[in-house]
Design a protein around this motif. Sequence first.
Motif, PDB file in Angstrom:
ATOM      1  N   ALA A 217      31.857  23.006   8.111  1.00 37.60           N
ATOM      2  CA  ALA A 217      32.691  24.065   8.691  1.00 37.60           C
ATOM      3  C   ALA A 217      33.772  24.478   7.704  1.00 37.60           C
ATOM      4  O   ALA A 217      34.347  23.639   6.996  1.00 37.60           O
ATOM      5  N   GLY A 218      34.042  25.772   7.655  1.00 37.64           N
ATOM      6  CA  GLY A 218      35.055  26.282   6.738  1.00 37.64           C
ATOM      7  C   GLY A 218      36.124  27.066   7.466  1.00 37.64           C
ATOM      8  O   GLY A 218      35.903  27.584   8.564  1.00 37.64           O
ATOM      9  N   GLY A 219      37.284  27.156   6.828  1.00 38.46           N
ATOM     10  CA  GLY A 219      38.402  27.883   7.418  1.00 38.46           C
ATOM     11  C   GLY A 219      39.001  28.874   6.441  1.00 38.46           C
ATOM     12  O   GLY A 219      38.397  29.217   5.415  1.00 38.46           O
ATOM     13  N   ARG A 220      40.220  29.287   6.767  1.00 35.82           N
ATOM     14  CA  ARG A 220      40.912  30.302   5.986  1.00 35.82           C
ATOM     15  C   ARG A 220      40.982  29.949   4.491  1.00 35.82           C
ATOM     16  O   ARG A 220      40.941  30.823   3.631  1.00 35.82           O
ATOM     17  N   GLY A 221      41.072  28.639   4.226  1.00 35.60           N
ATOM     18  CA  GLY A 221      41.198  28.185   2.848  1.00 35.60           C
ATOM     19  C   GLY A 221      39.996  28.535   1.980  1.00 35.60           C
ATOM     20  O   GLY A 221      40.072  28.444   0.743  1.00 35.60           O
ATOM     21  N   MET A 222      38.881  28.976   2.572  1.00 38.58           N
ATOM     22  CA  MET A 222      37.725  29.375   1.764  1.00 38.58           C
ATOM     23  C   MET A 222      38.037  30.669   1.030  1.00 38.58           C
ATOM     24  O   MET A 222      37.445  30.961  -0.008  1.00 38.58           O
ATOM     25  N   GLY A 223      38.906  31.470   1.581  1.00 34.07           N
ATOM     26  CA  GLY A 223      39.447  32.630   0.845  1.00 34.07           C
ATOM     27  C   GLY A 223      38.700  33.937   0.992  1.00 34.07           C
ATOM     28  O   GLY A 223      39.310  34.963   1.258  1.00 34.07           O
ATOM     29  N   THR A 224      37.372  33.924   0.802  1.00 36.93           N
ATOM     30  CA  THR A 224      36.600  35.175   0.869  1.00 36.93           C
ATOM     31  C   THR A 224      35.237  34.893   1.512  1.00 36.93           C
ATOM     32  O   THR A 224      34.808  33.735   1.599  1.00 36.93           O
ATOM     33  N   ALA A 225      34.570  35.967   1.906  1.00 37.46           N
ATOM     34  CA  ALA A 225      33.230  35.831   2.495  1.00 37.46           C
ATOM     35  C   ALA A 225      32.262  35.201   1.486  1.00 37.46           C
ATOM     36  O   ALA A 225      31.441  34.354   1.848  1.00 37.46           O
ATOM     37  N   GLN A 226      32.378  35.605   0.216  1.00 34.28           N
ATOM     38  CA  GLN A 226      31.481  35.081  -0.813  1.00 34.28           C
ATOM     39  C   GLN A 226      31.675  33.573  -0.973  1.00 34.28           C
ATOM     40  O   GLN A 226      30.717  32.820  -1.084  1.00 34.28           O
ATOM     41  N   ASP A 227      32.941  33.143  -0.965  1.00 36.72           N
ATOM     42  CA  ASP A 227      33.199  31.713  -1.101  1.00 36.72           C
ATOM     43  C   ASP A 227      32.764  30.958   0.151  1.00 36.72           C
ATOM     44  O   ASP A 227      32.250  29.836   0.064  1.00 36.72           O
ATOM     45  N   PHE A 228      32.989  31.572   1.315  1.00 39.13           N
ATOM     46  CA  PHE A 228      32.580  30.915   2.565  1.00 39.13           C
ATOM     47  C   PHE A 228      31.073  30.652   2.544  1.00 39.13           C
ATOM     48  O   PHE A 228      30.602  29.606   2.988  1.00 39.13           O
ATOM     49  N   ALA A 229      30.332  31.600   1.974  1.00 41.04           N
ATOM     50  CA  ALA A 229      28.863  31.477   1.939  1.00 41.04           C
ATOM     51  C   ALA A 229      28.419  30.252   1.138  1.00 41.04           C
ATOM     52  O   ALA A 229      27.281  29.781   1.303  1.00 41.04           O
ATOM     53  N   LYS A 230      29.328  29.701   0.307  1.00 40.39           N
ATOM     54  CA  LYS A 230      28.959  28.512  -0.492  1.00 40.39           C
ATOM     55  C   LYS A 230      28.764  27.273   0.380  1.00 40.39           C
ATOM     56  O   LYS A 230      28.183  26.286  -0.061  1.00 40.39           O
ATOM     57  N   LEU A 231      29.272  27.328   1.615  1.00 39.48           N
ATOM     58  CA  LEU A 231      29.093  26.181   2.529  1.00 39.48           C
ATOM     59  C   LEU A 231      27.628  26.019   2.907  1.00 39.48           C
ATOM     60  O   LEU A 231      27.164  24.941   3.240  1.00 39.48           O
ATOM     61  N   ARG A 232      26.908  27.138   2.885  1.00 43.12           N
ATOM     62  CA  ARG A 232      25.492  27.152   3.321  1.00 43.12           C
ATOM     63  C   ARG A 232      24.636  26.206   2.475  1.00 43.12           C
ATOM     64  O   ARG A 232      23.766  25.514   3.000  1.00 43.12           O
ATOM     65  N   GLU A 233      24.909  26.155   1.153  1.00 41.04           N
ATOM     66  CA  GLU A 233      24.069  25.324   0.268  1.00 41.04           C
ATOM     67  C   GLU A 233      24.137  23.856   0.698  1.00 41.04           C
ATOM     68  O   GLU A 233      23.108  23.187   0.837  1.00 41.04           O
ATOM     69  N   LEU A 234      25.381  23.394   0.969  1.00 38.04           N
ATOM     70  CA  LEU A 234      25.536  22.001   1.399  1.00 38.04           C
ATOM     71  C   LEU A 234      24.865  21.791   2.762  1.00 38.04           C
ATOM     72  O   LEU A 234      24.155  20.801   2.969  1.00 38.04           O
ATOM     73  N   ALA A 235      25.078  22.746   3.684  1.00 41.20           N
ATOM     74  CA  ALA A 235      24.465  22.613   5.019  1.00 41.20           C
ATOM     75  C   ALA A 235      22.939  22.546   4.886  1.00 41.20           C
ATOM     76  O   ALA A 235      22.292  21.740   5.560  1.00 41.20           O
ATOM     77  N   ASP A 236      22.366  23.356   4.018  1.00 41.77           N
ATOM     78  CA  ASP A 236      20.907  23.371   3.852  1.00 41.77           C
ATOM     79  C   ASP A 236      20.396  22.053   3.273  1.00 41.77           C
ATOM     80  O   ASP A 236      19.366  21.533   3.697  1.00 41.77           O
ATOM     81  N   ILE A 237      21.121  21.503   2.308  1.00 46.71           N
ATOM     82  CA  ILE A 237      20.695  20.225   1.722  1.00 46.71           C
ATOM     83  C   ILE A 237      20.685  19.134   2.792  1.00 46.71           C
ATOM     84  O   ILE A 237      19.790  18.294   2.853  1.00 46.71           O
ATOM     85  N   LEU A 238      21.700  19.191   3.668  1.00 48.23           N
ATOM     86  CA  LEU A 238      21.802  18.170   4.721  1.00 48.23           C
ATOM     87  C   LEU A 238      20.868  18.461   5.903  1.00 48.23           C
ATOM     88  O   LEU A 238      20.714  17.638   6.797  1.00 48.23           O
ATOM     89  N   GLY A 239      20.278  19.650   5.921  1.00 50.90           N
ATOM     90  CA  GLY A 239      19.464  20.048   7.070  1.00 50.90           C
ATOM     91  C   GLY A 239      20.348  20.349   8.273  1.00 50.90           C
ATOM     92  O   GLY A 239      19.982  20.091   9.422  1.00 50.90           O
ATOM     93  N   LEU A 277      40.222  23.978   6.092  1.00 51.29           N
ATOM     94  CA  LEU A 277      40.731  24.300   7.441  1.00 51.29           C
ATOM     95  C   LEU A 277      41.800  23.276   7.790  1.00 51.29           C
ATOM     96  O   LEU A 277      41.728  22.112   7.412  1.00 51.29           O
ATOM     97  N   SER A 278      42.821  23.747   8.545  1.00 56.93           N
ATOM     98  CA  SER A 278      44.007  22.908   8.727  1.00 56.93           C
ATOM     99  C   SER A 278      43.841  21.836   9.803  1.00 56.93           C
ATOM    100  O   SER A 278      44.584  20.865   9.820  1.00 56.93           O
ATOM    101  N   GLY A 279      42.883  22.064  10.742  1.00 55.56           N
ATOM    102  CA  GLY A 279      42.711  21.092  11.823  1.00 55.56           C
ATOM    103  C   GLY A 279      43.651  21.369  12.986  1.00 55.56           C
ATOM    104  O   GLY A 279      44.191  20.438  13.595  1.00 55.56           O
ATOM    105  N   ALA A 280      43.848  22.659  13.295  1.00 53.34           N
ATOM    106  CA  ALA A 280      44.653  23.029  14.470  1.00 53.34           C
ATOM    107  C   ALA A 280      43.993  22.421  15.708  1.00 53.34           C
ATOM    108  O   ALA A 280      42.763  22.307  15.759  1.00 53.34           O
ATOM    109  N   MET A 281      44.816  22.048  16.701  1.00 50.93           N
ATOM    110  CA  MET A 281      44.275  21.431  17.933  1.00 50.93           C
ATOM    111  C   MET A 281      43.150  22.279  18.521  1.00 50.93           C
ATOM    112  O   MET A 281      42.138  21.757  18.979  1.00 50.93           O
ATOM    113  N   ALA A 282      43.379  23.610  18.514  1.00 53.24           N
ATOM    114  CA  ALA A 282      42.379  24.500  19.119  1.00 53.24           C
ATOM    115  C   ALA A 282      41.044  24.424  18.370  1.00 53.24           C
ATOM    116  O   ALA A 282      40.002  24.705  18.942  1.00 53.24           O
TER     117      ALA A 282
END
Length: 333
Positions: A217-239, A277-282
């Motif tokens: 999971a990613g949050g504001r700290g990813m910065g841009t849509a392109q950078d957020f998309a980098k999470l997908r590679e790790l998710a795919d490796i892990l299935g 991501l900061s880990g806000a309660m919500a």
Amino acid sequence: MDNYKGVLVCGEIAEGQLAPITIELLGVGRKLADELGEGLSILLMGSKSGSLGQEAIAYGADNVYTVEDSILDTYNSDAYTQVAADLCKKVLPSIMLFGHTDIGCDLSPRLNGRLGGGLSMECMALSIDPATKLLVSTRPVFGGNALATMVSKSARPQMATMRAKIVPPAERNDARQGKVIPVEDKIDASAIKVKVIERIKEEVEGVKLEDAEFVVAGGRGMGTAQDFAKLRELADILGGAVGGTRVACDEGWAPAPLQIGQSGKVVSPKLYIAVGLSGAMAHIAGCLGSKCIVAINKDKEANIFNVAHFGIVGDWKEVLPAMTAKFKELKAG
Ligand SMILES: Cc1cc2nc3c(=O)[nH]c(=O)nc-3n(C[C@H](O)[C@H](O)[C@H](O)COP(=O)(O)OP(=O)(O)OC[C@H]3O[C@@H](n4cnc5c(N)ncnc54)[C@H](O)[C@@H]3O)c2cc1C
């Protein structure tokens, strides 16, 4: 009030099977009923409900009330409220449990209005107060920043909706005995104001977020849509699946159905990797049930480190590629 007895689960049927939330509620309901020394019942609605009776017994129900009417095959506020209200008036449950699902969120307040019960919604824990034998419901308040315990002293039934995946499913025991009780309820067709015209299934790419054993999971700290998309590679490796905070979804980096948290999805994977991501309660209200939380954040004071099992203080731009490469290497054997 003494004539109100036992726990009644309002069951849901999904694709001809007991919905996972219903199996979870049977587990919780069984514990509550045992603590009270009373029975556990379930209401199942729809033309296939009778065939699921034995299964509900195997998951802990003593009595299964079935209303086999095809009008109940798809959720309908008016028809479900009528049937559930009629049954409650006959059975007089002390406690009634619903899933915090679309159905439970619609049905429980309607029913509560009709019956004059006491309702706590979105509960994360349910127990019996040993002294008073009242239901104690724990639910998030103030936007998820605090937890409140609620008790309904006089209103009956004591009602609660419970979030999915907070508790494990009930254990199945096919040797359990119970009663399946078909209920005749003449549904007043003229009272049904809503008609379902079409059902459109949400299209999901890859593993469904709620079912994933690995979530990145990613949050504001990813910065841009392109950078957020980098999470997908790790998710795919892990299935696994990708999720986001509300900020990430509001920014359009992830579609709204991938929002995790109080106003999004609740996930409980084996591994939850929280990146930028900061880990806000919500937010963490939606991932607290994860078996292992790993957080990557450049701020060592970020709240996510208070709930993470493992924390990496650093810039994701350095940590994520290294972690992705390591998982890739491990997977390659
Ligand atoms: C009624 C209500 C319901 C809500 N429901 C939800 C919900 O369902 N889900 C949800 O998520 N939120 C929800 N919110 C919003 C929630 O309160 C927070 O605002 C939100 O979760 C914050 O998102 P974030 O962590 O992405 O952003 P931020 O809080 O801004 O955190 C960004 C984090 O990224 C870190 N960071 C920045 N750059 C880097 C970097 N290069 N490397 C590593 N770390 C970095 C920062 O240190 C910071 O900790 C809700 C709020 C309300 C009021």
